[in-house]
Design a protein around this motif. Structure first.
Motif, mmCIF file in Angstrom:
data_model
loop_
_atom_site.group_PDB
_atom_site.id
_atom_site.type_symbol
_atom_site.label_atom_id
_atom_site.label_comp_id
_atom_site.label_asym_id
_atom_site.label_seq_id
_atom_site.Cartn_x
_atom_site.Cartn_y
_atom_site.Cartn_z
ATOM 1 N N SER A 226 31.629 51.612 48.186
ATOM 2 C CA SER A 226 32.190 52.727 48.959
ATOM 3 C C SER A 226 31.902 52.587 50.460
ATOM 4 O O SER A 226 32.646 53.071 51.289
ATOM 5 C CB SER A 226 31.627 54.041 48.440
ATOM 6 N N PHE A 227 30.808 51.905 50.818
ATOM 7 C CA PHE A 227 30.425 51.817 52.242
ATOM 8 C C PHE A 227 31.176 50.732 53.003
ATOM 9 O O PHE A 227 31.080 50.639 54.210
ATOM 10 C CB PHE A 227 28.918 51.542 52.367
ATOM 11 N N CYS A 228 31.915 49.904 52.279
ATOM 12 C CA CYS A 228 32.459 48.690 52.898
ATOM 13 C C CYS A 228 33.812 48.925 53.564
ATOM 14 O O CYS A 228 34.758 49.340 52.920
ATOM 15 C CB CYS A 228 32.582 47.607 51.825
ATOM 16 N N PRO A 229 33.924 48.631 54.866
ATOM 17 C CA PRO A 229 35.174 48.896 55.569
ATOM 18 C C PRO A 229 36.134 47.704 55.583
ATOM 19 O O PRO A 229 37.201 47.773 56.162
ATOM 20 C CB PRO A 229 34.692 49.179 56.995
ATOM 21 N N TYR A 230 35.723 46.591 54.985
ATOM 22 C CA TYR A 230 36.535 45.371 55.098
ATOM 23 C C TYR A 230 37.711 45.407 54.140
ATOM 24 O O TYR A 230 37.709 46.146 53.158
ATOM 25 C CB TYR A 230 35.669 44.137 54.854
ATOM 26 N N PHE A 231 38.713 44.576 54.406
ATOM 27 C CA PHE A 231 39.884 44.583 53.538
ATOM 28 C C PHE A 231 39.529 43.914 52.210
ATOM 29 O O PHE A 231 39.137 42.758 52.175
ATOM 30 C CB PHE A 231 41.078 43.863 54.183
ATOM 31 N N LYS A 232 39.656 44.664 51.136
ATOM 32 C CA LYS A 232 39.288 44.120 49.821
ATOM 33 C C LYS A 232 40.102 44.800 48.724
ATOM 34 O O LYS A 232 40.519 45.954 48.876
ATOM 35 C CB LYS A 232 37.785 44.271 49.551
ATOM 36 N N VAL A 233 40.305 44.066 47.622
ATOM 37 C CA VAL A 233 40.990 44.605 46.440
ATOM 38 C C VAL A 233 40.214 44.133 45.206
ATOM 39 O O VAL A 233 39.492 43.135 45.277
ATOM 40 C CB VAL A 233 42.470 44.137 46.331
ATOM 41 N N LEU A 234 40.421 44.826 44.089
ATOM 42 C CA LEU A 234 39.755 44.407 42.862
ATOM 43 C C LEU A 234 40.314 43.071 42.392
ATOM 44 O O LEU A 234 41.531 42.845 42.466
ATOM 45 C CB LEU A 234 39.971 45.453 41.756
ATOM 46 N N TYR A 235 39.423 42.209 41.934
ATOM 47 C CA TYR A 235 39.844 40.875 41.473
ATOM 48 C C TYR A 235 40.763 40.992 40.263
ATOM 49 O O TYR A 235 40.479 41.701 39.310
ATOM 50 C CB TYR A 235 38.616 40.038 41.103
ATOM 51 N N GLU A 236 41.903 40.280 40.331
ATOM 52 C CA GLU A 236 42.800 40.137 39.175
ATOM 53 C C GLU A 236 43.222 38.683 39.167
ATOM 54 O O GLU A 236 43.646 38.158 40.208
ATOM 55 C CB GLU A 236 44.070 40.981 39.360
ATOM 56 N N LYS A 237 43.172 38.057 38.003
ATOM 57 C CA LYS A 237 43.441 36.621 37.924
ATOM 58 C C LYS A 237 44.845 36.281 38.463
ATOM 59 O O LYS A 237 45.002 35.399 39.307
ATOM 60 C CB LYS A 237 43.291 36.158 36.469
ATOM 61 N N ASP A 238 45.867 37.011 37.955
ATOM 62 C CA ASP A 238 47.254 36.715 38.358
ATOM 63 C C ASP A 238 47.430 36.831 39.869
ATOM 64 O O ASP A 238 48.052 35.990 40.512
ATOM 65 C CB ASP A 238 48.233 37.691 37.690
ATOM 66 N N LEU A 239 46.870 37.920 40.399
ATOM 67 C CA LEU A 239 46.993 38.165 41.838
ATOM 68 C C LEU A 239 46.290 37.066 42.631
ATOM 69 O O LEU A 239 46.806 36.577 43.642
ATOM 70 C CB LEU A 239 46.367 39.533 42.143
ATOM 71 N N SER A 240 45.123 36.651 42.149
ATOM 72 C CA SER A 240 44.367 35.636 42.892
ATOM 73 C C SER A 240 45.107 34.290 42.857
ATOM 74 O O SER A 240 45.077 33.542 43.822
ATOM 75 C CB SER A 240 42.943 35.512 42.369
#
Ligand SMILES: C[S@@+](CC[C@H](N)C(=O)[O-])C[C@H]1O[C@@H](n2cnc3c(N)ncnc32)[C@H](O)[C@@H]1O
Ligand code: SF4
Length: 147
Positions: free
Chosen positions: A47-61
């Motif tokens: 919750s504290f992190c301001p960086y651009f991030k998304v939850l890992y998904e194999k297909d997306l990665s």
């Protein structure tokens, strides 16, 4: 919900296309060019992190890695080949440990990297297996934060 709101607010179904002329005119000093590769995937989102991030998904990665390799080739044609250092940040770049060697290979193929290959690690990544793989791939510097 986001899609419905977008439809109401923009009154259009087509996806947005952003054109940014600045994007093709990156300013740089030819003596000190570093390459930053942002890997936006994380196992969970802090919750504290301001960086651009998304939850890992194999297909997306997998799609991301293909696009990244394409972009490295594209960028290398427009900018100087001489690169002082390469830094992989995130997100949690070690989540793509299986793909890092092909990304690094493309960077080495497209640019002349003079010195450091660095990577940011999540404290959970500090296992011998991960560190050995990173060394084999060619990383010679790691950055670990205190959570
Ligand atoms: C963006 S993270 C990336 C590496 C990895 N995912 C991790 O969490 O260690 C790099 C460091 O930034 C720190 N960080 C995240 N949000 C921050 C914030 N708002 N202010 C200062 N440091 C932050 C994290 O604690 C982490 O050590
Ligand atoms: S794991 Fe790291 S990059 Fe991901 S959300 Fe947490 S602090 Fe941010």
């Amino acid at each position: 919900m986001t899609s419905i709101l977008k439809l109401i607010l923009t009154r259009r179904l087509n996806p947005f296309v952003f054109y940014d002329k600045k994007d093709v005119e990156l300013r740089y000093s030819s003596d000190e060019v570093g390459l930053y590769i942002h890997i936006p995937f994380c196992k969970s989102l802090c919750s504290f992190c301001p960086y651009f991030k998304v939850l890992y998904e194999k297909d997306l990665s997998e799609k991301f890695v293909k696009a990244l390799i394409k972009e490295i080739k594209m960028v290398s044609k427009k900018y100087p080949k001489k690169i002082n250092s390469v830094y992989f940040g995130g997100g949690t770049p070690a989540l793509l440990i299986g793909d890092l060697s092909s990304i690094v290979a493309e960077i080495k193929n497209s640019f002349n990297v003079e010195d450091n290959f660095a990577i940011e690690l999540h404290p959970d990544n500090l296992e011998d297996k991960v560190l050995e793989s990173l060394k084999e791939i060619g990383f010679n510097m790691i950055s670990i934060g205190v959570q």
